[in-house]
Every structure is written in C-alpha cells, then in structure tokens.
Design a protein around this motif. Structure first.
Motif, PDB file in Angstrom:
ATOM      1  N   VAL A 227     -16.542  21.739 -19.484  1.00 42.76           N
ATOM      2  CA  VAL A 227     -15.470  21.329 -18.269  1.00 42.76           C
ATOM      3  C   VAL A 227     -17.109  21.508 -17.622  1.00 42.76           C
ATOM      4  CG1 VAL A 227     -13.425  22.932 -18.708  1.00 42.76           C
ATOM      5  CG2 VAL A 227     -15.390  24.057 -18.455  1.00 42.76           C
ATOM      6  N   GLN A 228     -17.456  21.047 -16.407  1.00 37.29           N
ATOM      7  CA  GLN A 228     -18.471  20.983 -15.515  1.00 37.29           C
ATOM      8  C   GLN A 228     -18.483  22.491 -14.988  1.00 37.29           C
ATOM      9  OE1 GLN A 228     -17.755  18.260 -12.394  1.00 37.29           O
ATOM     10  NE2 GLN A 228     -20.050  18.336 -11.914  1.00 37.29           N
ATOM     11  N   GLY A 229     -19.689  23.104 -14.983  1.00 34.06           N
ATOM     12  CA  GLY A 229     -20.311  24.132 -14.588  1.00 34.06           C
ATOM     13  C   GLY A 229     -20.721  24.530 -12.906  1.00 34.06           C
ATOM     14  N   THR A 230     -21.017  25.284 -12.199  1.00 28.10           N
ATOM     15  CA  THR A 230     -20.550  25.584 -10.922  1.00 28.10           C
ATOM     16  C   THR A 230     -21.857  24.922 -10.888  1.00 28.10           C
ATOM     17  OG1 THR A 230     -21.547  27.147 -11.601  1.00 28.10           O
ATOM     18  CG2 THR A 230     -19.971  27.006 -10.481  1.00 28.10           C
ATOM     19  N   ASP A 231     -23.227  24.145 -11.248  1.00 31.53           N
ATOM     20  CA  ASP A 231     -24.259  23.636 -11.108  1.00 31.53           C
ATOM     21  C   ASP A 231     -23.820  22.569 -11.940  1.00 31.53           C
ATOM     22  OD1 ASP A 231     -24.115  23.953 -13.848  1.00 31.53           O
ATOM     23  OD2 ASP A 231     -26.372  24.362 -14.036  1.00 31.53           O
ATOM     24  N   GLY A 232     -22.728  21.649 -11.974  1.00 32.92           N
ATOM     25  CA  GLY A 232     -22.803  20.898 -12.485  1.00 32.92           C
ATOM     26  C   GLY A 232     -22.724  20.478 -13.700  1.00 32.92           C
ATOM     27  N   ARG A 233     -23.439  20.694 -14.915  1.00 32.52           N
ATOM     28  CA  ARG A 233     -23.875  20.498 -16.176  1.00 32.52           C
ATOM     29  C   ARG A 233     -22.777  21.019 -16.821  1.00 32.52           C
ATOM     30  NH1 ARG A 233     -29.675  23.421 -16.380  1.00 32.52           N
ATOM     31  NH2 ARG A 233     -30.660  22.275 -14.930  1.00 32.52           N
ATOM     32  N   PRO A 234     -22.182  20.639 -17.616  1.00 33.64           N
ATOM     33  CA  PRO A 234     -21.395  20.612 -18.695  1.00 33.64           C
ATOM     34  C   PRO A 234     -21.364  22.218 -19.753  1.00 33.64           C
ATOM     35  CG  PRO A 234     -23.125  18.861 -20.149  1.00 33.64           C
ATOM     36  CD  PRO A 234     -23.280  19.414 -18.831  1.00 33.64           C
ATOM     37  N   VAL A 235     -20.482  22.530 -19.976  1.00 38.09           N
ATOM     38  CA  VAL A 235     -20.271  23.742 -20.259  1.00 38.09           C
ATOM     39  C   VAL A 235     -19.460  23.402 -21.286  1.00 38.09           C
ATOM     40  CG1 VAL A 235     -21.567  25.025 -18.933  1.00 38.09           C
ATOM     41  CG2 VAL A 235     -18.988  24.882 -18.582  1.00 38.09           C
ATOM     42  N   LEU A 236     -19.410  24.721 -22.899  1.00 32.47           N
ATOM     43  CA  LEU A 236     -17.987  24.148 -23.387  1.00 32.47           C
ATOM     44  C   LEU A 236     -17.359  26.072 -23.125  1.00 32.47           C
ATOM     45  CD1 LEU A 236     -16.564  24.208 -25.956  1.00 32.47           C
ATOM     46  CD2 LEU A 236     -17.961  25.025 -27.130  1.00 32.47           C
ATOM     47  N   GLN A 237     -16.311  26.285 -22.383  1.00 33.82           N
ATOM     48  CA  GLN A 237     -14.952  26.994 -21.810  1.00 33.82           C
ATOM     49  C   GLN A 237     -14.053  27.758 -22.968  1.00 33.82           C
ATOM     50  OE1 GLN A 237     -13.854  26.835 -17.971  1.00 33.82           O
ATOM     51  NE2 GLN A 237     -11.711  27.243 -18.316  1.00 33.82           N
TER      52      GLN A 237
END
Length: 110
Positions: free
Chosen positions: A34-44
């Motif tokens: 998913v997209q993190g708050t800073d726009g970078r991808p993160v694994l949720q």
C-alpha cells in the motif's frame, strides 16, 4: 506498464523493509503493498497482537520470521518502535530474502 515500487531494498548485510502494522486485527496476514503517508510503498501487515508493551512488535518479528523461514534474531526494528510505520532490517543473504519477500507478496495477491 511499469512495475509498482517495492517496500524493500538491498542494504549492507541484508534487506531494509518498510512496514505499516495494523495491530488488533481479526487475523494475521498481509494486505499487500500500500502507499504510505509519504507516498512511498509499504508492506501492510495485520496482526492479532495488541500494541501494548511491545507485544505487536514481537508478534511482527515472529510472524515475519515464520513466513520467510528465518530466525527471529535476524530481524530488527530500525525505526518506528512505537509507530504503525516501521523500518525493519532483515539480516542475511539480501537477494535470497528479497526473492522470498517477492514470492510472499505475489502469493498474497499484493
């Protein structure tokens, strides 16, 4: 079509992994990238454990170790101990760890 950015990268002696942790979930599992708050991808990642006295962090490390077939001691939290967004470091053979992560995300539909 370009491939989506991945929330992990090779680092010295291992892999750096960006995670968004959802504690007190109804199940353990991953939601994918998913997209993190800073726009970078993160694994949720969702976990049953509550965010109390480090329980969710311990559960996160145990869950990742089990899913990636690694020792718990090879996974550490580099930043975000008390936040939902965390940067983890997974020590070991970086390319092999990345291959496991890519397979895991692909199998989860993320």
């Amino acid at each position: 079509m370009t491939e989506p950015a991945m929330p992990f990268a090779l680092d010295k002696d291992g892999v750096r992994l960006a995670v968004r942790l959802v504690p007190r979930a109804s199940r353990n599992g991953i939601d994918g990238i998913v997209q993190g708050t800073d726009g970078r991808p993160v694994l949720q990642i969702r976990l049953l454990a509550p965010p109390v006295e480090g329980a969710a962090n311990k559960a996160l490390i145990a869950y990742l170790a089990e899913m990636l077939h690694l020792r718990k001691g090879s996974i550490s939290i580099r930043s975000g101990e008390t936040a939902r967004f965390k940067i983890l470091f997974i020590e070991g053979d970086g390319p092999a760890i990345i291959a496991k992560l890519e397979h895991w995300v692909a199998c989860a539909g993320g």
